[in-house]
Design an enzyme around this catalytic site. Sequence first.
Site, PDB file in Angstrom:
ATOM      1  N   GLY A 198       0.706  -1.250  -0.073  1.00  0.00           N
ATOM      2  CA  GLY A 198       0.062  -0.126  -0.016  1.00  0.00           C
ATOM      3  C   GLY A 198       0.829   1.250   0.208  1.00  0.00           C
ATOM      4  O   GLY A 198       2.140   1.082  -0.523  1.00  0.00           O
ATOM      5  N   ASN A 199       0.370   2.414   0.355  1.00  0.00           N
ATOM      6  CA  ASN A 199       1.206   3.475   0.405  1.00  0.00           C
ATOM      7  C   ASN A 199       0.711   4.489   1.505  1.00  0.00           C
ATOM      8  O   ASN A 199      -0.756   4.121   2.028  1.00  0.00           O
ATOM      9  CB  ASN A 199       1.204   4.399  -0.915  1.00  0.00           C
ATOM     10  CG  ASN A 199      -0.055   4.631  -1.700  1.00  0.00           C
ATOM     11  OD1 ASN A 199      -0.765   5.617  -0.877  1.00  0.00           O
ATOM     12  ND2 ASN A 199      -0.472   4.026  -2.796  1.00  0.00           N
ATOM     13  N   HIS A 200       0.965   5.456   1.531  1.00  0.00           N
ATOM     14  CA  HIS A 200       0.568   6.439   2.922  1.00  0.00           C
ATOM     15  C   HIS A 200      -0.478   7.256   2.599  1.00  0.00           C
ATOM     16  O   HIS A 200      -0.662   8.393   3.257  1.00  0.00           O
ATOM     17  CB  HIS A 200       1.822   7.235   3.323  1.00  0.00           C
ATOM     18  CG  HIS A 200       2.922   6.421   3.951  1.00  0.00           C
ATOM     19  ND1 HIS A 200       2.622   5.649   5.290  1.00  0.00           N
ATOM     20  CD2 HIS A 200       4.029   6.175   3.814  1.00  0.00           C
ATOM     21  CE1 HIS A 200       3.828   4.958   5.733  1.00  0.00           C
ATOM     22  NE2 HIS A 200       4.592   5.252   4.731  1.00  0.00           N
ATOM     23  N   ALA A 265      -3.443   7.882  -5.051  1.00  0.00           N
ATOM     24  CA  ALA A 265      -2.097   7.428  -4.905  1.00  0.00           C
ATOM     25  C   ALA A 265      -2.138   6.012  -5.617  1.00  0.00           C
ATOM     26  O   ALA A 265      -2.232   4.885  -4.572  1.00  0.00           O
ATOM     27  CB  ALA A 265      -1.608   7.481  -3.944  1.00  0.00           C
TER      28      ALA A 265
END
Length: 389
Positions: A198-200, A265
């Site tokens: 995943g990402n932030h 994102a």
Amino acid sequence: MGITGSIAAYKSAVLTRLLVKAGAEVKVVMTAAAKDFVTPLSLSTLSKNPVLTDLVEGDSWANHVMLGRWADIMLIAPLSCNTLAKMAGGSCDNLLMAVYLSATCPVVVAPAMDEDMWHHATTKNNLKKISSWGNYCIPVEKGELASGLIGDGRMAEPETIVLWLKEFFLAKLELKGKKVLITAGPTYESIDPVRFIGNHSSGKMGVAIAEEMSKRGAMVTLVLGPSAIAVGSGIKIVKVRSAEEMYKACSTIFAKTDIAVMSAAVADYTPATIVKEKIKKETGDLTITLTKTKDILKSLGAKKKKGQLLIGFALETNNEKANALKKLDSKNADLIILNSLRDEGAGFGHDTNKITIFDKQGGEHAFDIKSKKEVAVDIVNSIIQLLHA
Ligand code: CTP
């Protein structure tokens, strides 16, 4: 809401209640004469705000300039013959007139007077005068008047006034009838049943844009990756998890979209296979093969028809401008909104952001650091400008 001295002032209590019920924040200013017909206590209770009557109360001064700047609209209901004359003449002998003269918002009046006064040439002239300056008038109704006469001059019913205001604001909405698609949040790419890449991204920026678009009258569909963020009412949410799910949702929705803003994102790579059972720990290292995901913005850019607007983001850490311009061109976007992670307070997780918007004509507009909600206003304003270009 300004209330003046007319028998119709008794209706202002119901009017206040209806406005509050419709979601308006109401602050009441009364003239001294209005207090003979309705009490400030009733109106402060119904509006949930103190009622103001005097320019000076005790040893404090009522800030009429701020009141006229605070409001989205100033409604004077009922408007007496006397206050109408003051408006036409510009006299400023009470708080209501001071607020009116310093108001920067639209002003609408709902006159109320006896038939003969209503038909008097001076009244007609005064009304014509204030209308020619951009003030709005909600027409009087015919019916029984305080004098016992039947004729023109009754203030419009509170329900009619509320309807008028609703229609006024709807007509003003710049994005009324526009269908908007927004992506927001991260994507999660599964490795096995318990792990993902995943990402932030929090989704805050995309959700703020969705809410601002909706506020301006657009019909918004938000394709949202995994995010715990609350989304305002009136926005259709399509929840997705992976880049592939986001791609599929956007591909379907885009055909019927006027404006698409890709703020998610999206993962650029995803595990080549999702392992069915939980991967067990072994002695050596683990290598996961990643394959490229579909670029949603680019795929929509390729399908874009005349009249559709496509807006993308560029999140960069270096060579910001060159990279943003490359994305503008290669993804066939109309605008690219650049975030640089080198700017403090910009990008993931923060409540603030700092953006620069690039357009296809070579325009470059850098904004100051602001809250994400304020940034959303700037972004939507830029999109509206583009719509009218
Ligand atoms: N985007 C997308 N689909 C992807 C990747 C990105 O729709 N698979 C969109 C993003 O939502 C954003 C824009 O493309 O609007 C640019 O995203 P960004 O991550 O800055 O760039 P990438 O195209 O992924 O390129 P790179 O990571 O090499 O900078």
